[in-house]
Structures are given as structure tokens and as C-alpha cells.
Design a protein around this motif. Structure first.
Motif, PDB file in Angstrom:
ATOM      1  N   VAL A 182      28.700  52.497  35.079  1.00  0.00           N
ATOM      2  CA  VAL A 182      30.072  52.907  35.361  1.00  0.00           C
ATOM      3  C   VAL A 182      30.943  51.662  35.460  1.00  0.00           C
ATOM      4  O   VAL A 182      30.667  50.764  36.268  1.00  0.00           O
ATOM      5  CB  VAL A 182      30.166  53.730  36.664  1.00  0.00           C
ATOM      6  CG1 VAL A 182      31.601  54.172  36.908  1.00  0.00           C
ATOM      7  CG2 VAL A 182      29.234  54.937  36.620  1.00  0.00           C
ATOM      8  N   ASP A 183      31.981  51.610  34.630  1.00  0.00           N
ATOM      9  CA  ASP A 183      32.909  50.488  34.626  1.00  0.00           C
ATOM     10  C   ASP A 183      34.229  50.931  35.245  1.00  0.00           C
ATOM     11  O   ASP A 183      34.821  51.916  34.803  1.00  0.00           O
ATOM     12  CB  ASP A 183      33.152  50.009  33.192  1.00  0.00           C
ATOM     13  CG  ASP A 183      31.869  49.562  32.506  1.00  0.00           C
ATOM     14  OD1 ASP A 183      31.084  48.835  33.145  1.00  0.00           O
ATOM     15  OD2 ASP A 183      31.652  49.950  31.341  1.00  0.00           O
ATOM     16  N   PHE A 184      34.692  50.201  36.256  1.00  0.00           N
ATOM     17  CA  PHE A 184      35.939  50.513  36.946  1.00  0.00           C
ATOM     18  C   PHE A 184      37.038  49.555  36.498  1.00  0.00           C
ATOM     19  O   PHE A 184      36.812  48.347  36.345  1.00  0.00           O
ATOM     20  CB  PHE A 184      35.771  50.372  38.463  1.00  0.00           C
ATOM     21  CG  PHE A 184      34.939  51.444  39.100  1.00  0.00           C
ATOM     22  CD1 PHE A 184      35.512  52.649  39.490  1.00  0.00           C
ATOM     23  CD2 PHE A 184      33.586  51.250  39.325  1.00  0.00           C
ATOM     24  CE1 PHE A 184      34.751  53.638  40.094  1.00  0.00           C
ATOM     25  CE2 PHE A 184      32.812  52.230  39.927  1.00  0.00           C
ATOM     26  CZ  PHE A 184      33.399  53.430  40.306  1.00  0.00           C
ATOM     27  N   TYR A 185      38.251  50.112  36.333  1.00  0.00           N
ATOM     28  CA  TYR A 185      39.421  49.319  35.972  1.00  0.00           C
ATOM     29  C   TYR A 185      40.591  49.733  36.863  1.00  0.00           C
ATOM     30  O   TYR A 185      40.755  50.925  37.170  1.00  0.00           O
ATOM     31  CB  TYR A 185      39.803  49.544  34.511  1.00  0.00           C
ATOM     32  CG  TYR A 185      38.729  49.161  33.527  1.00  0.00           C
ATOM     33  CD1 TYR A 185      38.668  47.883  32.995  1.00  0.00           C
ATOM     34  CD2 TYR A 185      37.767  50.093  33.137  1.00  0.00           C
ATOM     35  CE1 TYR A 185      37.673  47.526  32.084  1.00  0.00           C
ATOM     36  CE2 TYR A 185      36.764  49.751  32.232  1.00  0.00           C
ATOM     37  CZ  TYR A 185      36.728  48.470  31.713  1.00  0.00           C
ATOM     38  OH  TYR A 185      35.747  48.121  30.813  1.00  0.00           O
ATOM     39  N   GLY A 186      41.406  48.770  37.263  1.00  0.00           N
ATOM     40  CA  GLY A 186      42.578  49.069  38.077  1.00  0.00           C
ATOM     41  C   GLY A 186      43.298  47.796  38.471  1.00  0.00           C
ATOM     42  O   GLY A 186      42.953  46.692  38.029  1.00  0.00           O
ATOM     43  N   ALA A 187      44.273  47.938  39.347  1.00  0.00           N
ATOM     44  CA  ALA A 187      45.145  46.819  39.701  1.00  0.00           C
ATOM     45  C   ALA A 187      44.595  46.004  40.872  1.00  0.00           C
ATOM     46  O   ALA A 187      43.902  46.534  41.743  1.00  0.00           O
ATOM     47  CB  ALA A 187      46.539  47.337  40.057  1.00  0.00           C
ATOM     48  N   TYR A 199      47.971  42.777  49.949  1.00  0.00           N
ATOM     49  CA  TYR A 199      46.849  42.480  50.836  1.00  0.00           C
ATOM     50  C   TYR A 199      45.826  41.548  50.187  1.00  0.00           C
ATOM     51  O   TYR A 199      44.796  41.246  50.787  1.00  0.00           O
ATOM     52  CB  TYR A 199      46.179  43.777  51.278  1.00  0.00           C
ATOM     53  CG  TYR A 199      47.068  44.621  52.160  1.00  0.00           C
ATOM     54  CD1 TYR A 199      47.165  44.356  53.527  1.00  0.00           C
ATOM     55  CD2 TYR A 199      47.823  45.659  51.632  1.00  0.00           C
ATOM     56  CE1 TYR A 199      47.990  45.109  54.337  1.00  0.00           C
ATOM     57  CE2 TYR A 199      48.659  46.414  52.437  1.00  0.00           C
ATOM     58  CZ  TYR A 199      48.733  46.141  53.785  1.00  0.00           C
ATOM     59  OH  TYR A 199      49.560  46.898  54.580  1.00  0.00           O
ATOM     60  N   MET A 200      46.106  41.131  48.936  1.00  0.00           N
ATOM     61  CA  MET A 200      45.255  40.180  48.216  1.00  0.00           C
ATOM     62  C   MET A 200      43.817  40.688  48.115  1.00  0.00           C
ATOM     63  O   MET A 200      42.848  39.992  48.421  1.00  0.00           O
ATOM     64  CB  MET A 200      45.306  38.798  48.876  1.00  0.00           C
ATOM     65  CG  MET A 200      46.702  38.198  48.938  1.00  0.00           C
ATOM     66  SD  MET A 200      47.452  37.985  47.286  1.00  0.00           S
ATOM     67  CE  MET A 200      46.419  36.712  46.598  1.00  0.00           C
ATOM     68  N   LYS A 201      43.684  41.925  47.661  1.00  0.00           N
ATOM     69  CA  LYS A 201      42.365  42.527  47.499  1.00  0.00           C
ATOM     70  C   LYS A 201      42.176  42.964  46.053  1.00  0.00           C
ATOM     71  O   LYS A 201      43.076  43.544  45.444  1.00  0.00           O
ATOM     72  CB  LYS A 201      42.218  43.749  48.411  1.00  0.00           C
ATOM     73  CG  LYS A 201      42.260  43.441  49.900  1.00  0.00           C
ATOM     74  CD  LYS A 201      42.149  44.716  50.712  1.00  0.00           C
ATOM     75  CE  LYS A 201      42.204  44.431  52.208  1.00  0.00           C
ATOM     76  NZ  LYS A 201      42.136  45.672  53.024  1.00  0.00           N
ATOM     77  N   ASP A 202      40.980  42.688  45.527  1.00  0.00           N
ATOM     78  CA  ASP A 202      40.697  43.168  44.185  1.00  0.00           C
ATOM     79  C   ASP A 202      40.196  44.605  44.247  1.00  0.00           C
ATOM     80  O   ASP A 202      39.981  45.179  45.330  1.00  0.00           O
ATOM     81  CB  ASP A 202      39.710  42.252  43.463  1.00  0.00           C
ATOM     82  CG  ASP A 202      38.355  42.161  44.157  1.00  0.00           C
ATOM     83  OD1 ASP A 202      38.041  43.014  45.011  1.00  0.00           O
ATOM     84  OD2 ASP A 202      37.598  41.227  43.831  1.00  0.00           O
ATOM     85  N   LEU A 203      40.014  45.199  43.075  1.00  0.00           N
ATOM     86  CA  LEU A 203      39.658  46.625  43.015  1.00  0.00           C
ATOM     87  C   LEU A 203      38.331  46.910  43.707  1.00  0.00           C
ATOM     88  O   LEU A 203      38.203  47.890  44.443  1.00  0.00           O
ATOM     89  CB  LEU A 203      39.611  47.073  41.552  1.00  0.00           C
ATOM     90  CG  LEU A 203      39.367  48.561  41.309  1.00  0.00           C
ATOM     91  CD1 LEU A 203      40.522  49.398  41.843  1.00  0.00           C
ATOM     92  CD2 LEU A 203      39.165  48.832  39.814  1.00  0.00           C
TER      93      LEU A 203
END
Length: 295
Positions: free
Chosen positions: A90-95, A100-104
Motif C-alpha cells: 500500500v502506497d500513501f500519498y498526501g501533503a 505543525y511540520m509533520k509529514d504524512l
């Protein structure tokens, strides 16, 4: 290209007899290309049933594109059964969240911390990957391309354009047509209005002539201007007008208000037809769970 709705409600799940026709799950759309490539848009509560349906064919691979990380668009992910099965990918993509300087990955993993959920993200058995997107990024998913564009919501929200099999499909996620924050008599009004016009033109050119759009219209016009301005959602007339400007023939309205019954939703669409709000040649319908569109 095959597009199936698994969740069409906004804000919070609203199951029950008054929402059974259109569905009470929050946002999730399943897209399958003619080659069998699977793209999932958002992980609201509708993704639970989608995951169960997908378990008939293992191992599986899919790409999940998150429009934004408000709970009604991610809260079903801990219940997405394919994540628990070895051999799945499963590959996730998003902003990336610049506030809050947090990745997906961090955002999605936090809703699976022990204080919220009994199984942590690092205990999932599927092979997972996470990619933070910027506006305009294009991802190749098998035979399909998925391109992001920034829309207007109180958190970074990407609309996604999917192109495959000679067809083009666009999903807005949550989106509100921008309004000028200044009054006409203010010195800054004209400059800000020009920025709004430029941004709208950019988005319309990006999606012009797509075969189908699924677009947020949570409110009626009366509800919106009474006390919903700035909440990040469209109203029926604004969303239809947006689709008309982009010359889109097939429009599915989604993110139905959780307090809205199916009968009330039917009444709104009848009123839109009576008052001539739906342009000639455009088909506008409410998005409905388990209904499939074939493009």
C-alpha cells in the motif's frame, strides 16, 4: 476507468434509516483502471468496507491518495484490513503539514497510537510507503497518472486529477470557493479580488473538460451565507457554477452534510432543477455509496 463511491458523507459518519439510500460513511472513492490499477481517494469510514471487498484477491497492491488529513478523510484507515496482511503493498500519498511540520506518515501513525487505537502503525504487516506531495506533482500508478492541485480548505487540501484509459476524472476533496476578505470600499479589495480570479482561472484551466468531477457541496446557499462562510466547503450552486465554468458534463455532489436526510437531499436537487440551477447538458446527481461510474 471505473469509479465507485464507498463514502459520501462529510464531517462525521451518520448511519441510520434516514441516510441509508445515499450512505452514511465518510469520504472514500475507489478508482480502477482498465488495466486493474487501483487508486483510492481518501480513507474515511467507507474504506473499511472497501478493504473487505478487496480481500477476495490476495496479495494486492493499491495507492491511497489523501486529499487532506481531517479525521473524516482518514479515520477509516486503521480498519482497512489489507494493511494487516503480509504480502500486500500500500502506497500513501498526501501533503506535508507546514503548520505543525509533520509529514504524512507521522500524521497517519499518530491516530494509531495506543491512546487512540490498540494496534500501532509499525505493527501493520503490509509493506507500506509514504510520499509527501507538492502542488503539481504527478505520480504514475500503473497505466494512470495522478496530479495534485491545491484547493481551498482550512488545512492543505489537494484535488486529484486522474488520467487513464483516455479519460480524465477529478476529485476536489473539501473545497470552498474563495471569497474576498476585504470590503469593496477597502483599498486592498481590488488586488485581492484579482488574486482570487487568477487562482480560479488556474484551477479551471487545469480541469477543463474532464469527463467527470466529484465535488464538495455540503451546504445549501442559505446555510452557507447564514453562518458557514470560511468553514471550507462549497454550496450547491457554487459547485455547479464551478463545474459549468470548467465545461464538465458529469457532476457528482459529495460530502453530504451529516445532519441531512436522504429525503432532504432529494428535495434540494428537485429545487435546483425547478429553479434552473443545473445547466442544460450537464448531469448533476448526489454521490451514492456503492454506485459505480464507468468512464
Amino acid at each position: 476507468m471505473q469509479i465507485t463511491f464507498y463514502g459520501v458523507r462529510g464531517s462525521i459518519p451518520s448511519p441510520g434509516p434516514d441516510t441509508v439510500r445515499y450512505g452514511g460513511n465518510t469520504t472514500c472513492i475507489d478508482v480502477i483502471t482498465d488495466n486493474g490499477d487501483r487508486i483510492i481517494l481518501d480513507g474515511g469510514t467507507g474504506i473499511r468496507q472497501l478493504g473487505l471487498d478487496m480481500m477476495n484477491s490476495l496479495p494486492l497492491q493499491c495507492s491511497i491518495f489523501i486529499t487532506h488529513t481531517h479525521w473524516d478523510h482518514i479515520q477509516g484507515l486503521p480498519f482497512f484490513t489489507p494493511l494487516f496482511v503480509p504480502g500486500n503493498k500500500v502506497d500513501f500519498y498526501g501533503a506535508f503539514d507546514p503548520v505543525y511540520m509533520k509529514d504524512l506518515r507521522t500524521i497517519l501513525a499518530q491516530q494509531m497510537e495506543y491512546c487512540y487505537f490498540p494496534i500501532r502503525e509499525n505493527e501493520l504487516k503490509a509493506t507500506l510507503s509514504y510520499t509527501s506531495l507538492k502542488e503539481g506533482d504527478t505520480i504514475q500508478v500503473g497505466s494512470a497518472t495522478v496530479t495534485s492541485i491545491l484547493l481551498n480548505h482550512p488545512v492543505l487540501n489537494f484535488g486529484y486529477l486522474i488520467e487513464a484509459d483516455g479519460k480524465r476524472f477529478f476529485f476536489t476533496g473539501d473545497n470552498e470557493t474563495p471569497l474576498n476578505i476585504y470590503k469593496p470600499e477597502d483599498e486592498e479589495y481590488d488586488e485581492y479580488q484579482e488574486l482570487i480570479i487568477q487562482r480560479e482561472s488556474h484551477i479551471i484551466d487545469f480541469i477543463r473538460g474532464v469527463n467527470c468531477i466529484v465535488i464538495d457541496a455540503q451546504y445549501t446557499k442559505e446555510e452557507y451565507f447564514a453562518n458557514k462562510v470560511g468553514w471550507g466547503h462549497g454550496y450547491f450552486e457554487s459547485s455547479i457554477n464551478f463545474a459549468e465554468k470548467a465545461e464538465i458534463p458529469l457532476v457528482h455532489i459529495t460530502h453530504h452534510d451529516p445532519t441531512r436526510t436522504d429525503d432532504q437531499l432529494d428535495a434540494i436537487f428537485k429545487q435546483l432543477t425547478r429553479q434552473g440551477s443545473i445547466p442544460t447538458g450537464m448531469q448533476v446527481t448526489p454521490a451514492t455509496e456503492k454506485v459505480t461510474i464507468h468512464l
